[in-house]
Design a protein around this motif. Structure first.
Motif, PDB file in Angstrom:
ATOM      1  N   ALA A  18     115.524   7.257 -21.238  1.00 44.65           N
ATOM      2  CA  ALA A  18     116.052   8.430 -20.531  1.00 44.65           C
ATOM      3  C   ALA A  18     114.924   9.130 -19.787  1.00 44.65           C
ATOM      4  O   ALA A  18     113.835   9.320 -20.335  1.00 44.65           O
ATOM      5  CB  ALA A  18     116.708   9.396 -21.510  1.00 44.65           C
ATOM      6  N   GLU A  19     115.197   9.483 -18.546  1.00 44.72           N
ATOM      7  CA  GLU A  19     114.282  10.300 -17.761  1.00 44.72           C
ATOM      8  C   GLU A  19     114.891  11.694 -17.701  1.00 44.72           C
ATOM      9  O   GLU A  19     115.970  11.882 -17.141  1.00 44.72           O
ATOM     10  CB  GLU A  19     114.097   9.720 -16.363  1.00 44.72           C
ATOM     11  CG  GLU A  19     113.071  10.461 -15.547  1.00 44.72           C
ATOM     12  CD  GLU A  19     112.853   9.824 -14.186  1.00 44.72           C
ATOM     13  OE1 GLU A  19     111.804  10.070 -13.602  1.00 44.72           O
ATOM     14  OE2 GLU A  19     113.747   9.093 -13.706  1.00 44.72           O
ATOM     15  N   VAL A  35     109.901  11.278 -20.317  1.00 50.93           N
ATOM     16  CA  VAL A  35     110.548   9.996 -20.556  1.00 50.93           C
ATOM     17  C   VAL A  35     110.703   9.799 -22.057  1.00 50.93           C
ATOM     18  O   VAL A  35     109.748   9.957 -22.815  1.00 50.93           O
ATOM     19  CB  VAL A  35     109.733   8.830 -19.944  1.00 50.93           C
ATOM     20  CG1 VAL A  35     110.369   7.500 -20.276  1.00 50.93           C
ATOM     21  CG2 VAL A  35     109.633   9.002 -18.436  1.00 50.93           C
ATOM     22  N   TRP A  36     111.932   9.474 -22.469  1.00 47.59           N
ATOM     23  CA  TRP A  36     112.276   9.274 -23.879  1.00 47.59           C
ATOM     24  C   TRP A  36     112.804   7.860 -24.055  1.00 47.59           C
ATOM     25  O   TRP A  36     113.592   7.386 -23.243  1.00 47.59           O
ATOM     26  CB  TRP A  36     113.332  10.306 -24.271  1.00 47.59           C
ATOM     27  CG  TRP A  36     113.887  10.175 -25.648  1.00 47.59           C
ATOM     28  CD1 TRP A  36     113.418  10.786 -26.764  1.00 47.59           C
ATOM     29  CD2 TRP A  36     115.033   9.429 -26.061  1.00 47.59           C
ATOM     30  NE1 TRP A  36     114.196  10.456 -27.846  1.00 47.59           N
ATOM     31  CE2 TRP A  36     115.198   9.609 -27.433  1.00 47.59           C
ATOM     32  CE3 TRP A  36     115.935   8.599 -25.394  1.00 47.59           C
ATOM     33  CZ2 TRP A  36     116.217   9.017 -28.147  1.00 47.59           C
ATOM     34  CZ3 TRP A  36     116.949   7.992 -26.104  1.00 47.59           C
ATOM     35  CH2 TRP A  36     117.086   8.213 -27.465  1.00 47.59           C
ATOM     36  N   PHE A  51     118.869  14.021 -29.439  1.00 51.42           N
ATOM     37  CA  PHE A  51     117.626  14.495 -28.854  1.00 51.42           C
ATOM     38  C   PHE A  51     117.886  15.572 -27.801  1.00 51.42           C
ATOM     39  O   PHE A  51     117.161  16.570 -27.731  1.00 51.42           O
ATOM     40  CB  PHE A  51     116.828  13.337 -28.244  1.00 51.42           C
ATOM     41  CG  PHE A  51     115.544  13.786 -27.614  1.00 51.42           C
ATOM     42  CD1 PHE A  51     114.461  14.119 -28.398  1.00 51.42           C
ATOM     43  CD2 PHE A  51     115.430  13.907 -26.239  1.00 51.42           C
ATOM     44  CE1 PHE A  51     113.276  14.563 -27.830  1.00 51.42           C
ATOM     45  CE2 PHE A  51     114.263  14.339 -25.657  1.00 51.42           C
ATOM     46  CZ  PHE A  51     113.176  14.663 -26.461  1.00 51.42           C
ATOM     47  N   ILE A  52     118.910  15.370 -26.980  1.00 47.91           N
ATOM     48  CA  ILE A  52     119.228  16.377 -25.960  1.00 47.91           C
ATOM     49  C   ILE A  52     119.632  17.701 -26.621  1.00 47.91           C
ATOM     50  O   ILE A  52     119.222  18.774 -26.169  1.00 47.91           O
ATOM     51  CB  ILE A  52     120.329  15.853 -25.007  1.00 47.91           C
ATOM     52  CG1 ILE A  52     119.759  14.726 -24.140  1.00 47.91           C
ATOM     53  CG2 ILE A  52     120.886  16.971 -24.137  1.00 47.91           C
ATOM     54  CD1 ILE A  52     120.774  14.009 -23.299  1.00 47.91           C
ATOM     55  N   GLU A  53     120.411  17.643 -27.693  1.00 45.60           N
ATOM     56  CA  GLU A  53     120.770  18.869 -28.419  1.00 45.60           C
ATOM     57  C   GLU A  53     119.529  19.537 -29.004  1.00 45.60           C
ATOM     58  O   GLU A  53     119.395  20.762 -28.955  1.00 45.60           O
ATOM     59  CB  GLU A  53     121.764  18.554 -29.534  1.00 45.60           C
ATOM     60  CG  GLU A  53     123.147  18.233 -29.020  1.00 45.60           C
ATOM     61  CD  GLU A  53     124.091  17.809 -30.134  1.00 45.60           C
ATOM     62  OE1 GLU A  53     123.721  17.937 -31.332  1.00 45.60           O
ATOM     63  OE2 GLU A  53     125.197  17.340 -29.810  1.00 45.60           O
ATOM     64  N   PHE A  54     118.601  18.740 -29.551  1.00 47.03           N
ATOM     65  CA  PHE A  54     117.343  19.283 -30.055  1.00 47.03           C
ATOM     66  C   PHE A  54     116.583  19.988 -28.933  1.00 47.03           C
ATOM     67  O   PHE A  54     116.066  21.094 -29.116  1.00 47.03           O
ATOM     68  CB  PHE A  54     116.483  18.156 -30.656  1.00 47.03           C
ATOM     69  CG  PHE A  54     115.069  18.562 -30.917  1.00 47.03           C
ATOM     70  CD1 PHE A  54     114.741  19.297 -32.042  1.00 47.03           C
ATOM     71  CD2 PHE A  54     114.057  18.213 -30.028  1.00 47.03           C
ATOM     72  CE1 PHE A  54     113.430  19.685 -32.283  1.00 47.03           C
ATOM     73  CE2 PHE A  54     112.745  18.596 -30.256  1.00 47.03           C
ATOM     74  CZ  PHE A  54     112.432  19.332 -31.385  1.00 47.03           C
ATOM     75  N   TRP A  55     116.521  19.335 -27.770  1.00 49.47           N
ATOM     76  CA  TRP A  55     115.805  19.917 -26.625  1.00 49.47           C
ATOM     77  C   TRP A  55     116.419  21.277 -26.262  1.00 49.47           C
ATOM     78  O   TRP A  55     115.708  22.253 -26.074  1.00 49.47           O
ATOM     79  CB  TRP A  55     115.878  18.977 -25.433  1.00 49.47           C
ATOM     80  CG  TRP A  55     115.068  19.441 -24.246  1.00 49.47           C
ATOM     81  CD1 TRP A  55     115.319  20.516 -23.444  1.00 49.47           C
ATOM     82  CD2 TRP A  55     113.870  18.853 -23.758  1.00 49.47           C
ATOM     83  NE1 TRP A  55     114.366  20.621 -22.479  1.00 49.47           N
ATOM     84  CE2 TRP A  55     113.461  19.624 -22.645  1.00 49.47           C
ATOM     85  CE3 TRP A  55     113.123  17.747 -24.132  1.00 49.47           C
ATOM     86  CZ2 TRP A  55     112.320  19.305 -21.917  1.00 49.47           C
ATOM     87  CZ3 TRP A  55     112.001  17.446 -23.395  1.00 49.47           C
ATOM     88  CH2 TRP A  55     111.604  18.225 -22.308  1.00 49.47           C
ATOM     89  N   VAL A  66     119.572  14.564 -16.602  1.00 45.77           N
ATOM     90  CA  VAL A  66     119.117  13.442 -17.420  1.00 45.77           C
ATOM     91  C   VAL A  66     119.672  12.158 -16.815  1.00 45.77           C
ATOM     92  O   VAL A  66     120.868  12.070 -16.544  1.00 45.77           O
ATOM     93  CB  VAL A  66     119.599  13.578 -18.891  1.00 45.77           C
ATOM     94  CG1 VAL A  66     119.183  12.367 -19.702  1.00 45.77           C
ATOM     95  CG2 VAL A  66     119.085  14.859 -19.515  1.00 45.77           C
ATOM     96  N   ARG A  67     118.784  11.185 -16.585  1.00 47.98           N
ATOM     97  CA  ARG A  67     119.200   9.843 -16.153  1.00 47.98           C
ATOM     98  C   ARG A  67     118.804   8.886 -17.263  1.00 47.98           C
ATOM     99  O   ARG A  67     117.703   8.984 -17.797  1.00 47.98           O
ATOM    100  CB  ARG A  67     118.475   9.423 -14.878  1.00 47.98           C
ATOM    101  CG  ARG A  67     118.837  10.230 -13.687  1.00 47.98           C
ATOM    102  CD  ARG A  67     118.271   9.665 -12.408  1.00 47.98           C
ATOM    103  NE  ARG A  67     116.900   9.144 -12.548  1.00 47.98           N
ATOM    104  CZ  ARG A  67     116.233   8.566 -11.567  1.00 47.98           C
ATOM    105  NH1 ARG A  67     116.785   8.412 -10.396  1.00 47.98           N
ATOM    106  NH2 ARG A  67     115.003   8.137 -11.754  1.00 47.98           N
ATOM    107  N   PHE A  68     119.701   7.955 -17.592  1.00 50.09           N
ATOM    108  CA  PHE A  68     119.328   7.008 -18.633  1.00 50.09           C
ATOM    109  C   PHE A  68     119.898   5.633 -18.341  1.00 50.09           C
ATOM    110  O   PHE A  68     120.861   5.478 -17.607  1.00 50.09           O
ATOM    111  CB  PHE A  68     119.763   7.503 -20.014  1.00 50.09           C
ATOM    112  CG  PHE A  68     121.243   7.530 -20.244  1.00 50.09           C
ATOM    113  CD1 PHE A  68     121.878   6.462 -20.847  1.00 50.09           C
ATOM    114  CD2 PHE A  68     121.999   8.627 -19.861  1.00 50.09           C
ATOM    115  CE1 PHE A  68     123.238   6.484 -21.069  1.00 50.09           C
ATOM    116  CE2 PHE A  68     123.358   8.658 -20.085  1.00 50.09           C
ATOM    117  CZ  PHE A  68     123.980   7.584 -20.687  1.00 50.09           C
TER     118      PHE A  68
END
Length: 89
Positions: A18-19, A35-36, A51-55, A66-68
């Motif tokens: 994910a970017e 970048v993840w 991870f997005i919720e954590f962020w 977010v692009r993945f």
């Protein structure tokens, strides 16, 4: 006990990259990228969304986008255990 990468691949996991574009906390007009990568299951992507919720909860820089991409590198039907080898001339 952690699961090896091979075990994850055999269970249907694939590599998700994910970017993440986010705004700088002090300069909201400036975008930065992160970048993840992790092994995740498509199409639900539970690890990515966790991870997005954590962020969103813990990181000060608000998300812009977010692009993945997800790549399943091995499926159970493509892997086999070889117990012997026969060499021909």
């Amino acid at each position: 006990m952690s699961t090896s990468e091979t075990e994850l691949l055999l269970k249907g996991y694939g590599l998700t990259t994910a970017e993440i574009f986010y705004r700088m906390p002090d300069y909201r007009n400036v975008l930065n990228t992160f970048v993840w990568q992790d092994y995740d299951i498509a199409p639900d992507h539970p690890r990515l969304f966790k991870f997005i919720e954590f962020w969103q909860d813990k990181i000060e820089g608000p998300l812009h986008s977010v692009r993945f991409v997800h790549r399943r590198e091995l499926s159970p039907g493509e892997w086999r255990n070889v117990t012997g080898e026969i060499a021909l001339h």
